[in-house]
Scaffold this motif. Sequence first.
Motif, PDB file in Angstrom:
ATOM      1  N   LEU A   1      -4.961   1.336   4.282  1.00 22.08           N
ATOM      2  CA  LEU A   1      -3.628   1.111   4.838  1.00 22.08           C
ATOM      3  C   LEU A   1      -3.673   1.122   6.360  1.00 22.08           C
ATOM      4  CD1 LEU A   1      -0.546   0.873   4.805  1.00 22.08           C
ATOM      5  CD2 LEU A   1      -0.449   3.348   4.435  1.00 22.08           C
TER       6      LEU A   1
ATOM      7  N   LEU B   1      -6.768   5.238  -0.382  1.00 17.73           N
ATOM      8  CA  LEU B   1      -5.975   4.125   0.143  1.00 17.73           C
ATOM      9  C   LEU B   1      -5.554   4.290   1.595  1.00 17.73           C
ATOM     10  CD1 LEU B   1      -3.612   3.262  -2.861  1.00 17.73           C
ATOM     11  CD2 LEU B   1      -5.863   2.346  -2.298  1.00 17.73           C
TER      12      LEU B   1
ATOM     13  N   TYR C   1       0.837  -1.200   0.000  1.00 18.82           N
ATOM     14  CA  TYR C   1       0.000   0.000   0.000  1.00 18.82           C
ATOM     15  C   TYR C   1       0.877   1.258   0.000  1.00 18.82           C
ATOM     16  CZ  TYR C   1      -4.732  -1.843   0.735  1.00 18.82           C
ATOM     17  OH  TYR C   1      -5.965  -2.442   0.578  1.00 18.82           O
TER      18      TYR C   1
END
Length: 186
Positions: A86, A82, A68
């Motif tokens: 994460l 994201l 990630y």
Amino acid sequence: MPFTLPSRTPSGPRRRSLLAGAAGAGAVLLAGCSGSDSDSGTTGASASAAARARARAARDSEQLARRYEAVLAAHPALSARLSPLLAEVERHAEAFGGGKRASGPASASASAAAAPAGDPSAGASASPGVPATEKEARGELAAAERALADRRLKALPDVPGELARLLASVAAAGAGHAFLLTEDKK
């Protein structure tokens, strides 16, 4: 004329026999679910197998977190999408006893920030192994999440109850992450 009571012969099994049967079935089910943790001869072996499975799960989550981070370094525009995923992956690593990762991606993010913003391949050069487009990078992360969720589900029969529940929960979260990563938001 004498009064006689009618016969009270039950048409089916008696309540006591049903309760006794249910209690016996429950005991059999509980014995089947307890696994080998109660066997004194295998407690050490199952405990070490559980410790290995927990350590492997922590390492897997840490590796996924690094993926990630690499994608975020290569594609900073995906940060809003994201970063929450994460954070969840990092919490999963901590739940398994990990979370002590080196800060290697910081240099990758610094070089990605120095790259020209208009160049789509700039992020790929900053983080090798990360697809050049955001959609491909999200697809790669989704595939990694699915593969890890599948491995965790396959490990469930080999681990004790509490760890199995944690693995199942994290596998379900990973499947949810995979869905969110492949969902097109436009």
